[in-house]
Motif scaffolding. Sequence first.
Motif, PDB file in Angstrom:
ATOM      1  N   ALA A 165       2.701   4.300 -31.417  1.00 50.88           N
ATOM      2  CA  ALA A 165       3.941   4.651 -30.719  1.00 50.88           C
ATOM      3  C   ALA A 165       3.668   5.124 -29.298  1.00 50.88           C
ATOM      4  O   ALA A 165       4.400   4.782 -28.363  1.00 50.88           O
ATOM      5  CB  ALA A 165       4.684   5.735 -31.507  1.00 50.88           C
ATOM      6  N   LEU A 166       2.594   5.889 -29.126  1.00 48.38           N
ATOM      7  CA  LEU A 166       2.249   6.402 -27.797  1.00 48.38           C
ATOM      8  C   LEU A 166       1.832   5.269 -26.869  1.00 48.38           C
ATOM      9  O   LEU A 166       2.247   5.216 -25.704  1.00 48.38           O
ATOM     10  CB  LEU A 166       1.132   7.443 -27.930  1.00 48.38           C
ATOM     11  N   ALA A 167       1.014   4.361 -27.369  1.00 47.35           N
ATOM     12  CA  ALA A 167       0.549   3.232 -26.553  1.00 47.35           C
ATOM     13  C   ALA A 167       1.723   2.368 -26.086  1.00 47.35           C
ATOM     14  O   ALA A 167       1.696   1.800 -24.983  1.00 47.35           O
ATOM     15  CB  ALA A 167      -0.444   2.392 -27.347  1.00 47.35           C
ATOM     16  N   SER A 168       2.781   2.301 -26.901  1.00 48.24           N
ATOM     17  CA  SER A 168       3.936   1.478 -26.534  1.00 48.24           C
ATOM     18  C   SER A 168       4.696   2.044 -25.343  1.00 48.24           C
ATOM     19  O   SER A 168       5.493   1.332 -24.716  1.00 48.24           O
ATOM     20  CB  SER A 168       4.892   1.352 -27.726  1.00 48.24           C
ATOM     21  N   LYS A 169       4.459   3.305 -25.002  1.00 50.64           N
ATOM     22  CA  LYS A 169       5.156   3.941 -23.887  1.00 50.64           C
ATOM     23  C   LYS A 169       4.397   3.775 -22.563  1.00 50.64           C
ATOM     24  O   LYS A 169       4.879   4.215 -21.514  1.00 50.64           O
ATOM     25  CB  LYS A 169       5.360   5.438 -24.156  1.00 50.64           C
ATOM     26  N   LEU A 170       3.227   3.164 -22.608  1.00 58.63           N
ATOM     27  CA  LEU A 170       2.393   3.044 -21.409  1.00 58.63           C
ATOM     28  C   LEU A 170       2.333   1.606 -20.921  1.00 58.63           C
ATOM     29  O   LEU A 170       2.406   0.668 -21.712  1.00 58.63           O
ATOM     30  CB  LEU A 170       0.988   3.576 -21.693  1.00 58.63           C
ATOM     31  N   PRO A 171       2.172   1.414 -19.604  1.00 60.13           N
ATOM     32  CA  PRO A 171       2.179   0.059 -19.037  1.00 60.13           C
ATOM     33  C   PRO A 171       0.818  -0.627 -19.153  1.00 60.13           C
ATOM     34  O   PRO A 171      -0.213   0.001 -19.429  1.00 60.13           O
ATOM     35  CB  PRO A 171       2.522   0.316 -17.569  1.00 60.13           C
ATOM     36  N   GLY A 172       0.845  -1.924 -18.914  1.00 53.91           N
ATOM     37  CA  GLY A 172      -0.387  -2.694 -18.809  1.00 53.91           C
ATOM     38  C   GLY A 172      -1.229  -2.662 -20.067  1.00 53.91           C
ATOM     39  O   GLY A 172      -0.727  -2.724 -21.193  1.00 53.91           O
ATOM     40  N   ASP A 173      -2.535  -2.543 -19.853  1.00 53.54           N
ATOM     41  CA  ASP A 173      -3.495  -2.578 -20.958  1.00 53.54           C
ATOM     42  C   ASP A 173      -3.885  -1.180 -21.423  1.00 53.54           C
ATOM     43  O   ASP A 173      -4.910  -1.003 -22.076  1.00 53.54           O
ATOM     44  CB  ASP A 173      -4.751  -3.350 -20.507  1.00 53.54           C
ATOM     45  N   LEU A 174      -3.103  -0.193 -21.066  1.00 56.78           N
ATOM     46  CA  LEU A 174      -3.374   1.191 -21.489  1.00 56.78           C
ATOM     47  C   LEU A 174      -2.922   1.357 -22.939  1.00 56.78           C
ATOM     48  O   LEU A 174      -1.758   1.658 -23.221  1.00 56.78           O
ATOM     49  CB  LEU A 174      -2.629   2.171 -20.576  1.00 56.78           C
ATOM     50  N   LYS A 175      -3.855   1.176 -23.874  1.00 58.22           N
ATOM     51  CA  LYS A 175      -3.437   1.181 -25.276  1.00 58.22           C
ATOM     52  C   LYS A 175      -4.475   1.764 -26.238  1.00 58.22           C
ATOM     53  O   LYS A 175      -4.248   1.761 -27.446  1.00 58.22           O
ATOM     54  CB  LYS A 175      -3.068  -0.235 -25.702  1.00 58.22           C
ATOM     55  N   VAL A 176      -5.578   2.268 -25.727  1.00 62.82           N
ATOM     56  CA  VAL A 176      -6.565   2.902 -26.602  1.00 62.82           C
ATOM     57  C   VAL A 176      -6.459   4.416 -26.423  1.00 62.82           C
ATOM     58  O   VAL A 176      -6.580   4.935 -25.312  1.00 62.82           O
ATOM     59  CB  VAL A 176      -7.995   2.435 -26.285  1.00 62.82           C
ATOM     60  N   VAL A 177      -6.240   5.126 -27.535  1.00 59.65           N
ATOM     61  CA  VAL A 177      -5.914   6.550 -27.491  1.00 59.65           C
ATOM     62  C   VAL A 177      -7.054   7.383 -28.078  1.00 59.65           C
ATOM     63  O   VAL A 177      -7.566   7.078 -29.157  1.00 59.65           O
ATOM     64  CB  VAL A 177      -4.616   6.834 -28.276  1.00 59.65           C
ATOM     65  N   PHE A 178      -7.434   8.426 -27.350  1.00 62.06           N
ATOM     66  CA  PHE A 178      -8.344   9.462 -27.853  1.00 62.06           C
ATOM     67  C   PHE A 178      -7.537  10.758 -27.931  1.00 62.06           C
ATOM     68  O   PHE A 178      -6.990  11.202 -26.916  1.00 62.06           O
ATOM     69  CB  PHE A 178      -9.530   9.673 -26.906  1.00 62.06           C
ATOM     70  N   PHE A 179      -7.464  11.372 -29.098  1.00 62.12           N
ATOM     71  CA  PHE A 179      -6.698  12.611 -29.228  1.00 62.12           C
ATOM     72  C   PHE A 179      -7.588  13.833 -29.035  1.00 62.12           C
ATOM     73  O   PHE A 179      -8.745  13.873 -29.475  1.00 62.12           O
ATOM     74  CB  PHE A 179      -6.018  12.680 -30.602  1.00 62.12           C
ATOM     75  N   THR A 180      -7.022  14.830 -28.348  1.00 60.04           N
ATOM     76  CA  THR A 180      -7.714  16.086 -28.090  1.00 60.04           C
ATOM     77  C   THR A 180      -6.787  17.236 -28.499  1.00 60.04           C
ATOM     78  O   THR A 180      -5.739  17.015 -29.109  1.00 60.04           O
ATOM     79  CB  THR A 180      -8.077  16.218 -26.598  1.00 60.04           C
ATOM     80  N   ASN A 181      -7.176  18.445 -28.134  1.00 63.56           N
ATOM     81  CA  ASN A 181      -6.399  19.623 -28.514  1.00 63.56           C
ATOM     82  C   ASN A 181      -5.678  20.279 -27.342  1.00 63.56           C
ATOM     83  O   ASN A 181      -4.887  21.198 -27.551  1.00 63.56           O
ATOM     84  CB  ASN A 181      -7.317  20.666 -29.173  1.00 63.56           C
ATOM     85  N   SER A 182      -5.958  19.841 -26.122  1.00 67.52           N
ATOM     86  CA  SER A 182      -5.357  20.478 -24.949  1.00 67.52           C
ATOM     87  C   SER A 182      -5.480  19.559 -23.743  1.00 67.52           C
ATOM     88  O   SER A 182      -6.209  18.553 -23.771  1.00 67.52           O
ATOM     89  CB  SER A 182      -6.055  21.810 -24.636  1.00 67.52           C
ATOM     90  N   GLY A 183      -4.798  19.945 -22.673  1.00 62.57           N
ATOM     91  CA  GLY A 183      -4.894  19.194 -21.433  1.00 62.57           C
ATOM     92  C   GLY A 183      -6.256  19.318 -20.784  1.00 62.57           C
ATOM     93  O   GLY A 183      -6.788  18.354 -20.229  1.00 62.57           O
ATOM     94  N   THR A 184      -6.823  20.509 -20.817  1.00 58.44           N
ATOM     95  CA  THR A 184      -8.167  20.701 -20.267  1.00 58.44           C
ATOM     96  C   THR A 184      -9.157  19.782 -20.952  1.00 58.44           C
ATOM     97  O   THR A 184      -9.961  19.095 -20.298  1.00 58.44           O
ATOM     98  CB  THR A 184      -8.607  22.168 -20.433  1.00 58.44           C
ATOM     99  N   GLU A 185      -9.092  19.747 -22.267  1.00 52.40           N
ATOM    100  CA  GLU A 185     -10.023  18.907 -23.032  1.00 52.40           C
ATOM    101  C   GLU A 185      -9.806  17.427 -22.720  1.00 52.40           C
ATOM    102  O   GLU A 185     -10.775  16.657 -22.605  1.00 52.40           O
ATOM    103  CB  GLU A 185      -9.820  19.171 -24.528  1.00 52.40           C
ATOM    104  N   ALA A 186      -8.558  17.025 -22.568  1.00 56.57           N
ATOM    105  CA  ALA A 186      -8.254  15.634 -22.235  1.00 56.57           C
ATOM    106  C   ALA A 186      -8.817  15.267 -20.864  1.00 56.57           C
ATOM    107  O   ALA A 186      -9.408  14.191 -20.684  1.00 56.57           O
ATOM    108  CB  ALA A 186      -6.743  15.406 -22.270  1.00 56.57           C
ATOM    109  N   ASN A 187      -8.659  16.151 -19.898  1.00 57.28           N
ATOM    110  CA  ASN A 187      -9.165  15.865 -18.556  1.00 57.28           C
ATOM    111  C   ASN A 187     -10.689  15.855 -18.518  1.00 57.28           C
ATOM    112  O   ASN A 187     -11.302  15.050 -17.787  1.00 57.28           O
ATOM    113  CB  ASN A 187      -8.613  16.890 -17.561  1.00 57.28           C
ATOM    114  N   GLU A 188     -11.317  16.747 -19.268  1.00 51.15           N
ATOM    115  CA  GLU A 188     -12.782  16.734 -19.357  1.00 51.15           C
ATOM    116  C   GLU A 188     -13.263  15.382 -19.895  1.00 51.15           C
ATOM    117  O   GLU A 188     -14.214  14.785 -19.374  1.00 51.15           O
ATOM    118  CB  GLU A 188     -13.257  17.865 -20.275  1.00 51.15           C
TER     119      GLU A 188
END
Length: 484
Positions: free
Chosen positions: A151-174
Amino acid sequence: MQRLVTRSAKCVGDVRGLLTQQRCCYSQLGLATSKKDDDHMIINPKMPHFDYSPPPYDGPTGDEILNKRKEFLSPSMFHLYQKPLNLVHGKMQYLFDSNGRRYLDAFGGIATVSCGHCHPDVVEAIVNQTKRLQHSTILYLNHAITDFAEALASKLPGDLKVVFFTNSGTEANELAIMMARQYTNCHDIISLRNAYHGNAGVTMSTTGQSIWKFNIVQSGVHHAINPDPYRGVFGSDGEKYAEDVEDLIQSATSGRVAAFMSEAIQGVGGIVELAPGYLPAAYSTIRKAGGLCIADEVQAGFARTGSNFWGFENQGVVPDIVTMAKGIGNGIPLGAVVTTPEIARVLTPSHHNYFNTFGGNPVCTAAGLAVLNVIEKEKLQENARVVGSYLKERLMDLKNKHEIVGDVRGRGLLLGVELVTDRKLKTPAKVETLHIMDKMKDMGVLVGKGGFRGNIFRITPPLCFTKEDADFLVDVMDCAMSKI
């Protein structure tokens, strides 16, 4: 009862005689009054009706909690207001303190509560999943994580479709920065002055404000001039600011970079929307230098800007990596990194393995899917656009009335109001900002504070905010400014 005063003059008026005769009527309507001088009274605006009463609270007092915080929790924890609030209950766009008093939440837990406090659909998803399976590990199969990723990948444009889940924004940016460095075999990162991307080692390096940095080794990050239309040297000329990115690459790196990271609207930095045309020019320069473009959507994402689902879409660009958190889970600790299959391969076992114990756990991903469904079902993106535009117009009217308002900016329900003591010099009104915040709290409205100088109101309410809420917020702010 017919209003006694118009909205524009609601705060101050010579209503001594009428108020004496009709004090009981005002009390019933919820219009608190306070004496300003012998001849004039201030009428505090009325909060919109909300058909809900929280259950009685029988927990510890605010003073008891504050004492325990001081004794057992980190001294880095600070609180808003001279007398901190003890909030014990939430419902949609409202919060309730230990005495049952209702507050309009225009801060949304720092742009985190997207659907509304304790939204029934999100609560139900969390409770049902917790009853079935709270945690196992991603080493086993479970549909909650794949349902949300799809569902999340369907909200993004282009070839952005591989998702890595984290616990926070800091962790995602790292994680995003590490992936960029692995993919490009380069170390240098370009970010912006005034940016905030987190408080861990690498994200602290990309953050462009000294107040969020500690004296640790921070290497390989270069901060470009911030394309700030209000305080920036080139005004709203985004392409002119972007020339500094090229200068940085040529003067501070080998000529090759790993990535460029930025928010489309800086949240912690004071709701600064990057100058028009900046991101297309900056992205082009970065890609010519072999780098990836990372969009930090921790605060601007998930329909908050109204005009688009993601903040970067407002500048007409498509990043290589997108990071997100906050509004993704409506308060559940959840973050994500979304990228292309090609870039994602740098973390496959044949290269280097990446594992996250709690990232993508069933409860958090069930909540995330519920949030996406609510945003869609209740048309919250459209509501953010309509109500946000209305609120911004009313705030602009406030700017025309009060000299202390230097700038009103942002879009949707991601808005900033910068206060200054001198409009020409743009002198930050730091003391006045705190004073007005306290007065607004006393009248039932909670807003955030941000910016390096601490003089900007951050208005990031739940996306279920109404025009009536917007009116109340602006009327209260008007009233508080009139009391200075």
